[in-house]
Design an enzyme around this catalytic site. Structure first.
Site, PDB file in Angstrom:
ATOM      1  N   TYR A 127       5.181  12.925  -2.719  1.00 50.75           N
ATOM      2  CA  TYR A 127       4.578  13.725  -1.442  1.00 50.75           C
ATOM      3  C   TYR A 127       4.805  15.203  -1.538  1.00 50.75           C
ATOM      4  O   TYR A 127       4.290  15.972  -0.792  1.00 50.75           O
ATOM      5  CB  TYR A 127       5.402  13.013  -0.207  1.00 50.75           C
ATOM      6  CG  TYR A 127       5.148  11.595  -0.151  1.00 50.75           C
ATOM      7  CD1 TYR A 127       4.471  10.805  -0.961  1.00 50.75           C
ATOM      8  CD2 TYR A 127       5.711  10.816   0.715  1.00 50.75           C
ATOM      9  CE1 TYR A 127       3.890   9.488  -1.020  1.00 50.75           C
ATOM     10  CE2 TYR A 127       5.350   9.282   1.147  1.00 50.75           C
ATOM     11  CZ  TYR A 127       4.496   8.830   0.235  1.00 50.75           C
ATOM     12  OH  TYR A 127       4.457   7.472   0.466  1.00 50.75           O
ATOM     13  N   LYS A 178       9.933   2.229 -11.684  1.00 49.33           N
ATOM     14  CA  LYS A 178       8.643   1.783 -12.527  1.00 49.33           C
ATOM     15  C   LYS A 178       8.812   2.263 -13.870  1.00 49.33           C
ATOM     16  O   LYS A 178       7.802   3.225 -14.419  1.00 49.33           O
ATOM     17  CB  LYS A 178       7.306   2.312 -11.676  1.00 49.33           C
ATOM     18  CG  LYS A 178       5.947   1.617 -12.401  1.00 49.33           C
ATOM     19  CD  LYS A 178       5.901   0.231 -11.954  1.00 49.33           C
ATOM     20  CE  LYS A 178       4.575  -0.311 -12.481  1.00 49.33           C
ATOM     21  NZ  LYS A 178       4.437  -1.937 -12.692  1.00 49.33           N
ATOM     22  N   ASP A 184       8.767   4.206   0.625  1.00 48.20           N
ATOM     23  CA  ASP A 184       7.653   4.451   2.025  1.00 48.20           C
ATOM     24  C   ASP A 184       7.248   2.982   2.101  1.00 48.20           C
ATOM     25  O   ASP A 184       7.085   2.281   3.206  1.00 48.20           O
ATOM     26  CB  ASP A 184       6.862   5.354   1.812  1.00 48.20           C
ATOM     27  CG  ASP A 184       6.011   5.761   2.989  1.00 48.20           C
ATOM     28  OD1 ASP A 184       6.109   5.295   4.201  1.00 48.20           O
ATOM     29  OD2 ASP A 184       5.046   6.665   2.886  1.00 48.20           O
ATOM     30  N   ASP A 209       8.146  -0.449   5.011  1.00 44.04           N
ATOM     31  CA  ASP A 209       7.278  -1.186   5.739  1.00 44.04           C
ATOM     32  C   ASP A 209       7.091  -2.900   5.480  1.00 44.04           C
ATOM     33  O   ASP A 209       7.231  -3.490   6.347  1.00 44.04           O
ATOM     34  CB  ASP A 209       5.867  -0.640   5.716  1.00 44.04           C
ATOM     35  CG  ASP A 209       5.569   0.492   6.701  1.00 44.04           C
ATOM     36  OD1 ASP A 209       6.564   1.212   6.881  1.00 44.04           O
ATOM     37  OD2 ASP A 209       4.254   0.855   6.913  1.00 44.04           O
TER      38      ASP A 209
END
Ligand code: NAD
Length: 355
Positions: free
Chosen positions: A141, A190, A246, A250
């Site tokens: 980001y 990852k 992020d 959620d």
């Protein structure tokens, strides 16, 4: 006098933040504390008024406060602005950066009476209590972005960058938090594909030597997403980089029944920022149906973490529990046989339990 910057922002932010402010005022009255609330514009509302989603006055107010209570920013109206003026990129990201908020703490707790409000089976989520620590000021980001025109259309680039220092500070924080909980930390990456993740994993492994009492395990993010819904109770503290966090938070929110139930704290600098984890929910804004409890619980977190008011925080959390136990629900957590209430009424019910 404790100074609180109040930033309602856009959409439902304008409806839920006043509820949380009233709750803090009720606590002030009950315990004779003094809080000073100063409100400022942020997001689309700030852009409309001043031409920038994070006006200097807002930033200065935040820096000069002891804590910040934020609603949410964004909405379709501002989606076509140049990227640096969009509420999320132009306000939230620089605010986090300027305040040095490098970690977002998201406690994921399931209220016993809401266990069957989740879309998962109650036995999977009942009594769930985990903490997700998301890196907040690095990664994809914040890396360099590019959009170049090429013959077939565009070539678009986002860059995923991390330094050792950025990785270490958030992983250390997660180890510290794990030390005071069940002493179990899952580092999510990852590493089978990404260079940044490989370094993340190396650093987590290296730092584990400093925390021999904490059990560390590593998990790939895709597997982690699956494990979150398969058996979330295997987790205690989870630490991960910005974008993975992020998305995973959620997902974790949904375990609790609704995104409208989850508070968060962003820490790292002198001032801590508290906000619900959801966005401005334009689809339900202005209808008095948003769930204000994530913001109310964020206020409780503020009292506990920023002002060392553990008892007062507990009073708010118990008030929320009692109201839920009595069967009151906002639309997002509504179930058969319960009493549906709007945003304001939910706030009033919580207030009554506090006073
Ligand atoms: P969202 O979190 O706003 O909404 C997702 C869904 O959850 C919607 O159906 C919404 O109605 C529901 N929801 C969210 N909060 C709720 C609440 N308190 N009570 C009941 N239902 C609730 O996410 P989105 O739709 O992806 O984004 C909407 C806008 O918010 C976008 O502009 C986005 O960029 C912005 N956003 C801001 C933040 C922030 O300010 N921190 C975070 C996420 C998204």
């Amino acid at each position: 006098m404790h100074k609180i910057a109040v930033l309602p922002g856009d959409g439902i932010g304008k409806e839920i933040v006043p509820v949380a402010v009233e709750v803090i005022k009720a606590i002030a009255k009950k315990y004779s504390h003094e809080f000073e609330f100063k409100e400022a514009l942020i997001g689309g509302a700030a852009y409309d008024e001043t031409g920038h989603p994070l006006p200097d006055e807002t930033l200065e107010l935040c820096k000069d406060s002891d804590a910040v209570l934020l609603g949410a920013v964004g909405g379709e109206k501002w989606d076509s602005l140049p990227v640096h003026l969009r509420p999320e990129v132009g306000a939230l990201l620089p605010l986090r950066k300027e305040l040095g908020l490098y970690a977002n703490l998201r406690p994921v707790r399931v209220f016993p009476v809401l266990a069957d409000a989740s879309t998962l089976k109650p036995e999977v989520v009942a009594d769930l209590d985990m903490l997700v620590v998301r890196e907040l000021t690095g990664g994809l980001y914040f890396g360099e972005k590019k959009k170049e025109e090429i013959e077939s259309g565009y070539r678009v680039i986002d860059t995923l960058v991390y330094t050792t220092q950025e990785i270490d500070r958030v992983i250390r924080l997660a180890f510290e938090l794990a030390k005071n909980r069940k002493k179990k930390l899952t580092s999510v990456d990852k590493a089978n594909v990404l260079e940044t993740s490989r370094h993340w994993r190396e650093r987590a492994t290296a730092l584990a030597d400093e925390y021999p009492e904490v059990e560390l395990n590593h998990m790939y993010v895709d597997n982690c997403a699956m494990q979150f819904v398969r058996w979330p109770k295997q987790f205690d503290v989870v630490v991960t980089e910005n974008m993975f966090g992020d998305i995973l938070t959620d997902l974790a929110a949904q375990l609790t029944g609704s995104i409208g139930m989850l508070p968060s704290a962003s820490i790292g600098g002198k001032v801590i920022l508290y906000e619900p984890i959801h966005g401005s929910a334009p689809d339900i804004a202005g209808k008095d149906i948003a769930n204000p409890l994530a913001t109310v619980l964020s206020a409780a977190l503020m009292l506990r973490v920023s002002f060392n008011m553990g008892e007062e925080a507990q009073v708010i959390e118990s008030a929320v529990t009692e109201v839920l136990n009595e069967g009151y629900r906002t639309a997002d957590i509504m179930q058969d046989g319960m009493k549906q209430v709007g945003t304001k009424e939910m706030g009033e019910l919580v207030l009554k339990k506090i006073l």
